[in-house]
Every structure is written in C-alpha cells, then in structure tokens.
Design an enzyme around this catalytic site. Structure first.
Site, PDB file in Angstrom:
ATOM      1  N   ASN A  89      12.898  -0.808   5.947  1.00 21.79           N
ATOM      2  CA  ASN A  89      14.202  -1.336   5.659  1.00 21.79           C
ATOM      3  C   ASN A  89      14.298  -2.489   5.156  1.00 21.79           C
ATOM      4  O   ASN A  89      15.153  -3.461   5.128  1.00 21.79           O
ATOM      5  CB  ASN A  89      14.085  -1.767   7.335  1.00 21.79           C
ATOM      6  CG  ASN A  89      12.979  -3.072   7.815  1.00 21.79           C
ATOM      7  OD1 ASN A  89      12.165  -3.149   6.800  1.00 21.79           O
ATOM      8  ND2 ASN A  89      12.179  -3.352   9.267  1.00 21.79           N
TER       9      ASN A  89
ATOM     10  N   TYR B 241      -1.985  -9.263  16.293  1.00 23.59           N
ATOM     11  CA  TYR B 241      -1.615  -8.041  15.701  1.00 23.59           C
ATOM     12  C   TYR B 241      -2.499  -7.254  15.697  1.00 23.59           C
ATOM     13  O   TYR B 241      -2.057  -6.381  15.841  1.00 23.59           O
ATOM     14  CB  TYR B 241      -1.924  -9.098  14.322  1.00 23.59           C
ATOM     15  CG  TYR B 241      -2.251  -7.882  12.924  1.00 23.59           C
ATOM     16  CD1 TYR B 241      -1.016  -6.690  12.715  1.00 23.59           C
ATOM     17  CD2 TYR B 241      -3.254  -8.060  12.532  1.00 23.59           C
ATOM     18  CE1 TYR B 241      -1.974  -5.828  11.813  1.00 23.59           C
ATOM     19  CE2 TYR B 241      -3.935  -7.242  11.208  1.00 23.59           C
ATOM     20  CZ  TYR B 241      -2.672  -6.057  11.205  1.00 23.59           C
ATOM     21  OH  TYR B 241      -2.924  -5.138   9.682  1.00 23.59           O
TER      22      TYR B 241
ATOM     23  N   ASP C 148      15.878   1.871   9.654  1.00 23.09           N
ATOM     24  CA  ASP C 148      14.854   0.836  10.211  1.00 23.09           C
ATOM     25  C   ASP C 148      13.998   1.464  11.545  1.00 23.09           C
ATOM     26  O   ASP C 148      14.772   2.532  12.402  1.00 23.09           O
ATOM     27  CB  ASP C 148      15.731   0.025  11.502  1.00 23.09           C
ATOM     28  CG  ASP C 148      14.569  -1.197  11.659  1.00 23.09           C
ATOM     29  OD1 ASP C 148      14.608  -2.218  11.013  1.00 23.09           O
ATOM     30  OD2 ASP C 148      14.173  -0.835  12.874  1.00 23.09           O
TER      31      ASP C 148
ATOM     32  N   ILE D 203       0.408  -1.284  -0.150  1.00 28.11           N
ATOM     33  CA  ILE D 203      -0.161   0.238  -0.265  1.00 28.11           C
ATOM     34  C   ILE D 203       1.066   1.274   0.127  1.00 28.11           C
ATOM     35  O   ILE D 203       0.326   1.931  -0.932  1.00 28.11           O
ATOM     36  CB  ILE D 203      -1.255  -0.253   0.917  1.00 28.11           C
ATOM     37  CG1 ILE D 203      -2.008  -1.543   1.340  1.00 28.11           C
ATOM     38  CG2 ILE D 203      -1.944   1.196   0.849  1.00 28.11           C
ATOM     39  CD1 ILE D 203      -2.527  -1.730   2.801  1.00 28.11           C
TER      40      ILE D 203
ATOM     41  N   PHE E 267      -9.834  -2.505   5.833  1.00 25.57           N
ATOM     42  CA  PHE E 267     -10.724  -3.563   5.105  1.00 25.57           C
ATOM     43  C   PHE E 267      -9.420  -4.531   4.267  1.00 25.57           C
ATOM     44  O   PHE E 267      -8.573  -4.638   4.834  1.00 25.57           O
ATOM     45  CB  PHE E 267     -11.686  -3.843   4.344  1.00 25.57           C
ATOM     46  CG  PHE E 267     -12.676  -3.154   5.908  1.00 25.57           C
ATOM     47  CD1 PHE E 267     -12.802  -2.279   5.885  1.00 25.57           C
ATOM     48  CD2 PHE E 267     -13.689  -4.673   6.843  1.00 25.57           C
ATOM     49  CE1 PHE E 267     -13.662  -1.581   7.292  1.00 25.57           C
ATOM     50  CE2 PHE E 267     -14.498  -4.142   7.711  1.00 25.57           C
ATOM     51  CZ  PHE E 267     -14.142  -2.655   7.775  1.00 25.57           C
ATOM     52  N   ASN E 268      -9.689  -5.473   3.382  1.00 24.23           N
ATOM     53  CA  ASN E 268      -8.764  -6.263   2.128  1.00 24.23           C
ATOM     54  C   ASN E 268      -8.489  -5.595   1.703  1.00 24.23           C
ATOM     55  O   ASN E 268      -9.379  -5.246   0.377  1.00 24.23           O
ATOM     56  CB  ASN E 268      -9.081  -7.572   2.270  1.00 24.23           C
ATOM     57  CG  ASN E 268      -9.290  -8.552   3.500  1.00 24.23           C
ATOM     58  OD1 ASN E 268     -10.443  -8.290   4.286  1.00 24.23           O
ATOM     59  ND2 ASN E 268      -8.583  -9.897   3.354  1.00 24.23           N
TER      60      ASN E 268
ATOM     61  N   LYS F 226      -1.880  -2.969  16.754  1.00 26.47           N
ATOM     62  CA  LYS F 226      -2.662  -1.796  16.265  1.00 26.47           C
ATOM     63  C   LYS F 226      -3.858  -0.910  16.822  1.00 26.47           C
ATOM     64  O   LYS F 226      -3.696   0.433  16.720  1.00 26.47           O
ATOM     65  CB  LYS F 226      -3.752  -1.938  14.995  1.00 26.47           C
ATOM     66  CG  LYS F 226      -2.183  -2.757  13.637  1.00 26.47           C
ATOM     67  CD  LYS F 226      -1.648  -2.007  12.560  1.00 26.47           C
ATOM     68  CE  LYS F 226      -0.996  -2.528  12.265  1.00 26.47           C
ATOM     69  NZ  LYS F 226      -0.748  -1.361  10.547  1.00 26.47           N
TER      70      LYS F 226
ATOM     71  N   ILE G  91      -9.826 -23.389   0.467  1.00 28.26           N
ATOM     72  CA  ILE G  91     -10.782 -22.430   0.498  1.00 28.26           C
ATOM     73  C   ILE G  91     -10.447 -23.261   2.597  1.00 28.26           C
ATOM     74  O   ILE G  91     -10.937 -23.732   2.552  1.00 28.26           O
ATOM     75  CB  ILE G  91     -11.987 -23.236  -0.079  1.00 28.26           C
ATOM     76  CG1 ILE G  91     -11.581 -22.872  -2.248  1.00 28.26           C
ATOM     77  CG2 ILE G  91     -13.138 -22.337   0.953  1.00 28.26           C
ATOM     78  CD1 ILE G  91     -13.224 -23.226  -2.781  1.00 28.26           C
TER      79      ILE G  91
HETATM   80  N1  UDP Z   1      -8.361 -17.530   2.104  1.00 27.52           N
HETATM   81  C1  UDP Z   1      -8.595 -18.703   1.741  1.00 27.52           C
HETATM   82  N2  UDP Z   1      -7.861 -19.600   1.246  1.00 27.52           N
HETATM   83  C2  UDP Z   1      -6.352 -19.007   1.278  1.00 27.52           C
HETATM   84  C3  UDP Z   1      -6.043 -17.455   2.162  1.00 27.52           C
HETATM   85  C4  UDP Z   1      -7.221 -17.006   2.257  1.00 27.52           C
HETATM   86  O1  UDP Z   1      -9.585 -19.429   1.428  1.00 27.52           O
HETATM   87  O2  UDP Z   1      -5.506 -19.549   0.299  1.00 27.52           O
HETATM   88  C5  UDP Z   1      -9.579 -16.849   2.973  1.00 27.52           C
HETATM   89  C6  UDP Z   1      -9.101 -16.233   4.463  1.00 27.52           C
HETATM   90  O3  UDP Z   1      -9.755 -17.891   5.261  1.00 27.52           O
HETATM   91  C7  UDP Z   1     -10.022 -15.137   4.389  1.00 27.52           C
HETATM   92  C8  UDP Z   1      -9.876 -14.897   2.896  1.00 27.52           C
HETATM   93  O4  UDP Z   1      -9.243 -15.912   2.310  1.00 27.52           O
HETATM   94  O5  UDP Z   1     -11.677 -15.497   4.226  1.00 27.52           O
HETATM   95  C9  UDP Z   1      -9.319 -13.576   2.823  1.00 27.52           C
HETATM   96  O6  UDP Z   1      -7.704 -13.683   3.270  1.00 27.52           O
HETATM   97  P1  UDP Z   1      -6.243 -12.938   3.116  1.00 27.52           P
HETATM   98  O7  UDP Z   1      -5.484 -13.700   3.664  1.00 27.52           O
HETATM   99  O8  UDP Z   1      -6.458 -12.403   1.483  1.00 27.52           O
HETATM  100  O9  UDP Z   1      -7.016 -11.356   3.248  1.00 27.52           O
HETATM  101  P2  UDP Z   1      -7.383 -11.283   5.658  1.00 27.52           P
HETATM  102  O10 UDP Z   1      -8.556 -12.032   5.579  1.00 27.52           O
HETATM  103  O11 UDP Z   1      -7.100 -12.394   6.537  1.00 27.52           O
HETATM  104  O12 UDP Z   1      -6.857 -10.486   5.751  1.00 27.52           O
END
Ligand code: UDP
Length: 337
Positions: A41, A148, A58, A21, A176-177, A152, A214
């Site tokens: 770093n 984690y 660092d 990001i 979020f993601n 934060k 999954i």
């Molecule tokens: N996920 C998954 N398989 C993978 C990696 C992630 O099913 O190999 C799922 C994970 O359980 C979550 C979603 O994908 O529900 C997003 O995961 P990610 O690690 O990308 O981001 P997070 O939500 O942990 O920040």
C-alpha cells in the site's frame, strides 16, 4: 543442498515487497527466475524499490485481495507487510492490532478462498520478550513485552491454528536485526523517520545528521551499550526462498531464528562505521530507550539444519560497507516519484 531446494516454485505474492526486506527478497526471486508479484500500500514502502509486477493494494481491502489472487493465481505468499516499531506500537496499539493481526487474518482468508496454502512470514526475536538466556534459541519461551511483539506472536498463533485446521503450510522466520543493503548498491534501508542504528550512524558520516545518540551506556554488557545480532538483508532474503522451498517439500510448520549468532555493541557498530567511512562520527550518550533488552543474539542451529542456510555476509564491516555504498548513492533515500 541442491539449487532446486533453494529455489521455490511460484508464482509468489510478496506483501510488503516495496519495503526493506521485501524488496531484497523480491529481487532474489526474480534473479532465480521465480514469477513474482508485489502487493504493497506504499504506506512505508517505495515504488522505486520494486521492479516486479506491482499491485497497489491494502491488506484491509478484501475485495482487492480477492481480485489480486484471481489475476495472479499465486501458489505461495511471502508476507512482509506489517508495522514494525516497538515505540509506536506502545503509543498506537490499535494501529498495530489492525495492520498486523486483522490484516493478516484478511490475507489468510483470501488465501483460503483462493486455495493458496503456502506462507512464509516475518516474525521477530521480539516475540521472545526479555531474554531468560542468551543466545536465544527457538525453544526460548515467547513472552513479548511490547504490543509490536505481541501482534507478531498473535500472527504466529493464528497461522499455527490455520495450519492445523485448514492445512496451511507455514514458516515463521524470527529475524534479529536486519541490516546492510544490496551488493548491487541499488536497494537499501530507507525509513521516514529513520530510527535504526546503522542508517542513522551513516547519516552522521554523510553530514546530514550532527551526531549519533547512544541510548544508554550502563547496560550489563562488556562496554555498557546494547548488543545486537546484525544480519545482512540479502542473507535474510536467501532464507525466505529456502524456507518456502522447504515448505513445498513438505516441511511445515517451521519456526526459525535468523541471525548470525554473533553480537555487536552500539559502540562497536559506531567504531566499525568510523573505519568503513573514514568519518569521525561524533557520538553522545543519552538515556536508555524504553523496551531495549541489553543483549539479543540468535542461538540454535535450526536455520542451518532445516534450511541449509548460513549467512554469506556475517561480518559487521561488510554489512556496514554495503549499507554505506547505498547511503552514499542515495543520501536522500529513494527518489520521489
Ligand atoms: N540505538 C542507539 N541510538 C540510535 C538508534 C538505536 O543507541 O539512535 C541502539 C538501540 O538502543 C539498540 C540498537 O541501537 O540497542 C539497535 O537499535 P535499532 O533501532 O537499530 O534496532 P532494534 O534493536 O530496536 O530492532
């Protein structure tokens, strides 16, 4: 909102500007003509992702930090540098408290000494913990369930206390993601090892991974797989510039969610990637990953109301397409220097 309010005054010091990001935000600052210097770093970042003036340093090294502040005299800091993995934080909390909490304290002290008073920083929806309600607005209680998330939240609290006592101007952006890649195709998401869903799915499409696992299909969600709110990394970058401009106009303190407000399941993401790439992308179900809440979706209207921000690329197909363009051009990530 006028362009002036969307573009902050510099110089801006970007910590972690060689990361995912941070590199996109640095690029946007440069594109808007804001003087910028990156401090990283390179523990997880990539030198190749930085085309701005660069300081290899660092955050634990206070003397180096003071020298960087003296040389570049930043007006503001955008603070990305941090450890970001939930699972790793459970295994190595000491690392997370040092890198995220202690190093942020070091940075704030260097800022105080240099009379640098504006900071925008990466917080996370993980500070909310298990959702009591969805979507999650900023008033949702913050009760993180991982080291984690707790580090934060400590960062947020530390900055709030510095704001009250020392006049620090702060913006906590709760992501979020983060997903996608630059539309120019040259910046993207590269982690070693990779753990994030979209890059892993695209590695399957590229043929460098046999199938996608999954993690659980027995969640209380429409198709049984976890639902997440994927936000384009360039939209995140834009929000950082707006947040800093808002601080500079007297808006501190800010705590703002950044998401699209729309959730997609793991299966929906895989299906989207199949359509975008034309590859069958084999998938198999494996057990749940510890610490994954069933649904995380951003709520509230603060980003729009306070920053005038709306995601420009909220469509999951666009997000996956941009990521795909980057991964196809960089199947092994950034070239090693
Ligand atoms: N996920 C998954 N398989 C993978 C990696 C992630 O099913 O190999 C799922 C994970 O359980 C979550 C979603 O994908 O529900 C997003 O995961 P990610 O690690 O990308 O981001 P997070 O939500 O942990 O920040």
């Amino acid at each position: 909102m006028s362009a002036a309010q969307e573009t902050p005054a510099g110089p801006v010091l970007v910590t972690g500007g060689a990361g995912y990001i941070g590199s996109h935000t640095t690029r946007l600052l440069q594109a808007r003509g804001v003087p910028v210097v990156v401090l990283d770093n390179l523990s997880t970042g990539w030198r190749q992702a930085v085309s701005a003036p660069f300081e290899l340093a660092d955050l634990g090294d206070r003397a180096r930090l003071d020298a960087v502040f003296a040389r570049h005299r930043p007006r503001a800091v955008i603070h990305f540098a941090a450890k970001t993995y939930v699972g790793e934080s459970v295994e190595k909390p000491a690392l997370y408290y040092r890198e995220n909490v202690f190093h942020t304290w070091n940075l704030l002290e260097a800022m105080r000494a240099a009379e640098c008073r504006e900071i925008v920083f990466s917080s996370t929806c993980a500070t909310y913990g298990n959702p009591l309600r969805v979507p999650l607005d900023e008033a949702h209680p913050q009760d993180p369930i991982s080291p984690y998330g707790r580090t934060k939240l400590h960062m947020e609290h530390m900055m709030q206390d510095y704001a009250r006592a020392y006049g620090l101007q702060i913006a906590a952006l709760r992501y979020f993601n983060a997903a996608g890649a630059s539309r120019a195709g040259d910046l993207g998401e590269v982690h070693r090892p990779e753990t994030h869903l979209i890059p892993l799915v695209l590695q399957v499409a590229l043929g460098t991974r046999a199938k996608i696992q999954i993690f659980g299909d027995d969640y209380p969600t429409p198709d049984g797989t976890c639902v997440r709110d994927y936000i384009h990394v360039e939209d995140l970058a834009d929000a950082h510039l707006r947040a800093l401009a808002r601080l500079q106009a007297g808006g501190s303190p800010l705590a703002i969610n950044l998401g699209t407000g729309k959730g997609f399941s793991v299966r929906e993401v895989i299906e989207t990637a199949r359509r975008v790439t034309g590859h069958p992308i084999p998938a198999a179900t494996s057990p749940r990953r510890e610490g994954d809440p069933p649904i995380l979706v951003s709520g509230g209207t603060r980003a729009r109301d306070v920053l005038g921000w709306e995601p420009a690329r909220p469509d999951i197909a666009d997000i996956v397409s941009d990521a795909w363009r980057f991964h196809r051009a960089h199947p092994d990530g950034y070239a090693q220097s």
